[in-house]
Design a protein around this motif. Structure first.
Motif, PDB file in Angstrom:
ATOM      1  N   VAL A   1       0.829  -1.201   0.000  1.00 46.11           N
ATOM      2  CA  VAL A   1       0.000   0.000   0.000  1.00 46.11           C
ATOM      3  C   VAL A   1       0.869   1.259   0.000  1.00 46.11           C
ATOM      4  CG1 VAL A   1      -1.738   1.279   1.318  1.00 46.11           C
ATOM      5  CG2 VAL A   1      -1.892  -1.198   1.118  1.00 46.11           C
ATOM      6  N   ARG A   2       1.940   1.254   0.776  1.00 40.88           N
ATOM      7  CA  ARG A   2       2.808   2.434   0.851  1.00 40.88           C
ATOM      8  C   ARG A   2       3.422   2.744  -0.523  1.00 40.88           C
ATOM      9  NH1 ARG A   2       8.145   3.233   4.621  1.00 40.88           N
ATOM     10  NH2 ARG A   2       8.545   5.370   3.977  1.00 40.88           N
ATOM     11  N   SER A   3       3.893   1.729  -1.219  1.00 45.78           N
ATOM     12  CA  SER A   3       4.465   1.932  -2.553  1.00 45.78           C
ATOM     13  C   SER A   3       3.413   2.442  -3.526  1.00 45.78           C
ATOM     14  CB  SER A   3       5.045   0.621  -3.093  1.00 45.78           C
ATOM     15  OG  SER A   3       6.128   0.206  -2.338  1.00 45.78           O
ATOM     16  N   PHE A   4       2.203   1.898  -3.416  1.00 45.67           N
ATOM     17  CA  PHE A   4       1.134   2.323  -4.310  1.00 45.67           C
ATOM     18  C   PHE A   4       0.790   3.796  -4.104  1.00 45.67           C
ATOM     19  CE2 PHE A   4      -3.395   3.097  -5.046  1.00 45.67           C
ATOM     20  CZ  PHE A   4      -3.430   2.901  -6.422  1.00 45.67           C
ATOM     21  N   PHE A   5       0.630   4.210  -2.842  1.00 41.88           N
ATOM     22  CA  PHE A   5       0.289   5.601  -2.580  1.00 41.88           C
ATOM     23  C   PHE A   5       1.433   6.547  -2.942  1.00 41.88           C
ATOM     24  CE2 PHE A   5      -3.129   3.883   0.206  1.00 41.88           C
ATOM     25  CZ  PHE A   5      -4.171   4.462  -0.490  1.00 41.88           C
ATOM     26  N   ALA A   6       2.678   6.105  -2.754  1.00 43.58           N
ATOM     27  CA  ALA A   6       3.820   6.928  -3.172  1.00 43.58           C
ATOM     28  C   ALA A   6       3.819   7.088  -4.686  1.00 43.58           C
ATOM     29  CB  ALA A   6       5.125   6.292  -2.698  1.00 43.58           C
ATOM     30  N   PHE A   7       3.533   6.010  -5.403  1.00 43.00           N
ATOM     31  CA  PHE A   7       3.452   6.092  -6.865  1.00 43.00           C
ATOM     32  C   PHE A   7       2.315   7.012  -7.283  1.00 43.00           C
ATOM     33  CE2 PHE A   7       1.256   4.657 -10.685  1.00 43.00           C
ATOM     34  CZ  PHE A   7       2.251   4.885 -11.626  1.00 43.00           C
ATOM     35  N   LEU A   8       1.153   6.855  -6.667  1.00 50.66           N
ATOM     36  CA  LEU A   8      -0.006   7.677  -7.010  1.00 50.66           C
ATOM     37  C   LEU A   8       0.274   9.157  -6.750  1.00 50.66           C
ATOM     38  CD1 LEU A   8      -2.891   7.459  -8.052  1.00 50.66           C
ATOM     39  CD2 LEU A   8      -3.654   7.242  -5.692  1.00 50.66           C
ATOM     40  N   PHE A   9       0.859   9.465  -5.594  1.00 54.49           N
ATOM     41  CA  PHE A   9       1.218  10.845  -5.267  1.00 54.49           C
ATOM     42  C   PHE A   9       2.201  11.402  -6.299  1.00 54.49           C
ATOM     43  CE2 PHE A   9       4.253  13.771  -3.295  1.00 54.49           C
ATOM     44  CZ  PHE A   9       3.397  14.786  -2.919  1.00 54.49           C
ATOM     45  N   SER A  10       3.204  10.609  -6.638  1.00 56.97           N
ATOM     46  CA  SER A  10       4.201  11.041  -7.621  1.00 56.97           C
ATOM     47  C   SER A  10       3.570  11.279  -8.983  1.00 56.97           C
ATOM     48  CB  SER A  10       5.308   9.998  -7.748  1.00 56.97           C
ATOM     49  OG  SER A  10       5.943   9.807  -6.524  1.00 56.97           O
ATOM     50  N   PHE A  11       2.672  10.401  -9.364  1.00 57.67           N
ATOM     51  CA  PHE A  11       2.018  10.521 -10.667  1.00 57.67           C
ATOM     52  C   PHE A  11       1.144  11.771 -10.733  1.00 57.67           C
ATOM     53  CE2 PHE A  11      -1.467   9.549 -13.617  1.00 57.67           C
ATOM     54  CZ  PHE A  11      -0.723   9.301 -14.763  1.00 57.67           C
ATOM     55  N   LEU A  12       0.379  12.029  -9.679  1.00 57.76           N
ATOM     56  CA  LEU A  12      -0.535  13.163  -9.674  1.00 57.76           C
ATOM     57  C   LEU A  12       0.168  14.511  -9.542  1.00 57.76           C
ATOM     58  CD1 LEU A  12      -3.413  11.690  -7.493  1.00 57.76           C
ATOM     59  CD2 LEU A  12      -3.377  12.000  -9.982  1.00 57.76           C
ATOM     60  N   THR A  13       1.332  14.524  -8.903  1.00 53.87           N
ATOM     61  CA  THR A  13       2.046  15.781  -8.702  1.00 53.87           C
ATOM     62  C   THR A  13       3.215  15.954  -9.669  1.00 53.87           C
ATOM     63  OG1 THR A  13       3.501  14.804  -7.041  1.00 53.87           O
ATOM     64  CG2 THR A  13       1.457  15.851  -6.253  1.00 53.87           C
ATOM     65  N   PHE A  14       3.384  15.023 -10.584  1.00 53.35           N
ATOM     66  CA  PHE A  14       4.485  15.053 -11.558  1.00 53.35           C
ATOM     67  C   PHE A  14       5.848  15.097 -10.881  1.00 53.35           C
ATOM     68  CE2 PHE A  14       0.842  16.936 -13.743  1.00 53.35           C
ATOM     69  CZ  PHE A  14       0.728  16.051 -14.802  1.00 53.35           C
ATOM     70  N   ALA A  15       5.942  14.465  -9.724  1.00 60.32           N
ATOM     71  CA  ALA A  15       7.207  14.395  -8.989  1.00 60.32           C
ATOM     72  C   ALA A  15       7.829  13.017  -9.220  1.00 60.32           C
ATOM     73  CB  ALA A  15       6.950  14.601  -7.496  1.00 60.32           C
TER      74      ALA A  15
END
Length: 147
Positions: free
Chosen positions: A101-115
């Protein structure tokens, strides 16, 4: 007129730049394709096939020989080669993945913020026996770096 030959692809331009520098130091002219696009948005790297390393067709054989000399297998934190706990081969590569779950949310955050992604999980894959393992496994830690 000389034609270009693609001899390697890299996920990130930093990897391509290292190899480009090595080939240029050997007198081979190198051209990187899609480098600027991937530097602008690293998340599209796999979609477009990564950064392409191209050389003149006349230099292809020499460039491939130099590439084969470069050791691209994984090293542990101490700089020693990672050894497969199953077959003790050093032909091991590292791969990132999203399994928890932690990896998924980190990926999602990165994807949405272009980071860039801020949290990765790593697995090691042996090219010899196809064993998948982690350095946190008890057997893997015992056999590292002995080659």
């Amino acid at each position: 007129m000389s034609t270009f030959v693609n001899i390697a692809r890299f996920q990130y331009s930093s990897e391509a730049q290292i190899v480009k520098g090595k080939l240029q130091s050997e007198g081979i002219e190198v051209f990187l394709a899609d480098q600027v696009l991937i530097d602008t948005d690293p998340l599209v790297s796999q979609a477009i096939g990564g950064v392409k390393l191209n050389v003149y067709a006349d230099d292809e054989e020499r460039a491939r020989a130099i590439l084969s000399e470069i050791d691209n297998y994984s090293l542990n934190d101490e700089g020693n080669r990672v050894v497969c706990p199953n077959c003790e081969s050093s032909r091991v590569k590292v791969y990132t993945h999203i399994k928890d779950v932690r990896s998924f949310f980190a990926f999602l955050f990165s994807f949405l913020t272009f980071a860039l992604p801020i949290h990765y999980k790593y697995d090691y894959h042996c090219e010899n026996c196809e064993e998948k393992f982690s350095l946190n496994q008890p057997d893997a830690g015992r056999k590292l770096g002995k080659e």
